[in-house]
Design a protein around this motif. Sequence first.
Motif, PDB file in Angstrom:
ATOM      1  N   LEU A 130      -4.715  -0.762   5.051  1.00  0.00           N
ATOM      2  CA  LEU A 130      -5.133   0.158   3.994  1.00  0.00           C
ATOM      3  C   LEU A 130      -5.585   1.508   4.553  1.00  0.00           C
ATOM      4  O   LEU A 130      -5.421   2.537   3.907  1.00  0.00           O
ATOM      5  N   GLY A 156      -5.152   3.702  -0.773  1.00  0.00           N
ATOM      6  CA  GLY A 156      -4.747   3.394  -2.138  1.00  0.00           C
ATOM      7  C   GLY A 156      -4.876   1.921  -2.471  1.00  0.00           C
ATOM      8  O   GLY A 156      -5.184   1.097  -1.619  1.00  0.00           O
ATOM      9  N   ASN A 157      -4.645   1.605  -3.730  1.00  0.00           N
ATOM     10  CA  ASN A 157      -4.676   0.220  -4.180  1.00  0.00           C
ATOM     11  C   ASN A 157      -3.414  -0.509  -3.754  1.00  0.00           C
ATOM     12  O   ASN A 157      -2.357   0.103  -3.573  1.00  0.00           O
ATOM     13  N   PHE A 185       0.878  -1.163   0.000  1.00  0.00           N
ATOM     14  CA  PHE A 185       0.000   0.000   0.000  1.00  0.00           C
ATOM     15  C   PHE A 185       0.918   1.215   0.000  1.00  0.00           C
ATOM     16  O   PHE A 185       1.705   1.416   0.924  1.00  0.00           O
TER      17      PHE A 185
END
Length: 107
Positions: free
Chosen positions: A51, A17-18, A12
């Motif tokens: 995350l 974010g992805n 991350f």
Amino acid sequence: MGLRASYKQATFKALGGNLVREEVPLGLPGDGELLVKVEAYGSCHTDSNALYTTFDGGFPIVPGCEIIGTMAVVGDDVKSWKIGDCIRGGYHGGHCKTCDMCSPNWP
């Protein structure tokens, strides 16, 4: 067991974010450190929390706390592990530095 020059990790990069898959250089362990070849990984709720929080560590962050693998390299001063040993680790909420599992001499 031959070592590669790099390995793949999922990271991350920023809050919310992805997850980004990347190849990074493999560093050898220093004094008192271990290098584990991860053979199985279990994702848990703690990983999803990575995350949305920094766990006081900031970003980028590589989630992952439940693994089974084989000891690939042991650093200097490591006496309780040898190459080829099976190793497993799971989330346990912190390090008390007093019980057997938190001891540098465990197992």
